[in-house]
Design a protein around this motif. Structure first.
Motif: not given
Length: 146
Positions: A96-123
């Motif tokens: 959560k933290a890495l995708i939402a904040n840390d990596v986009p800050t480091e890479l100066k990302t201007d768009l995140i493209v993410i799947g609606a759901t992932g593998l971890n149904a329990v979480e």
């Protein structure tokens, strides 16, 4: 409008939804032109290993090796589609933290493209999905792919 997105990040977890997000990210990167960059991310959630009594470094190494193989396949897919600037990275920690904040800050990302759901149904059931968190907390625009 698409031309505004020059640094696109797509987190991958091997799910069908993340592969659909990769396909969309490839399309958007192509539309943005030759100067656009696509970064493919895999986050190894180290919290999973903390609960395993017989944890050792070889487990993390095995997971990282598998992630690297998958990311190389995704990178080749993007290159074969005509993306000139494509890289991948493996990070360790809270997705959560890495995708939402840390990596986009480091890479100066201007768009995140993410799947609606992932593998971890329990979480997703217990504490909420990574995607839901990213859409609320990301430092940049987010495109959710279904």
């Amino acid at each position: 409008m698409v031309k505004d997105y020059q640094k696109i990040l797509v987190p991958m977890d091997g799910s069908k939804e993340s592969e659909a997000a990769l396909a969309r990210a490839i399309d958007l990167t192509k539309l943005a032109g030759d100067s656009a960059t696509l970064s493919i991310l895999n986050v190894i959630d180290t919290r999973v290993f903390q609960s395993i009594a017989s944890f050792d470094d070889t487990m993390v190494d095995a997971v990282a090796d598998q992630a690297r193989k998958s990311l190389e396949k995704y990178q080749k897919q993007a290159q074969d589609a005509g993306i000139k600037n494509v890289d991948y990275l493996i990070e360790y920690g809270s997705p959560k933290a890495l995708i939402a904040n840390d990596v986009p800050t480091e890479l100066k990302t201007d768009l995140i493209v993410i799947g609606a759901t992932g593998l971890n149904a329990v979480e997703r059931f217990v504490i909420g999905s990574v995607t839901a968190y990213v859409t609320r907390a990301a430092i940049t625009d987010v495109l959710v792919v279904r």
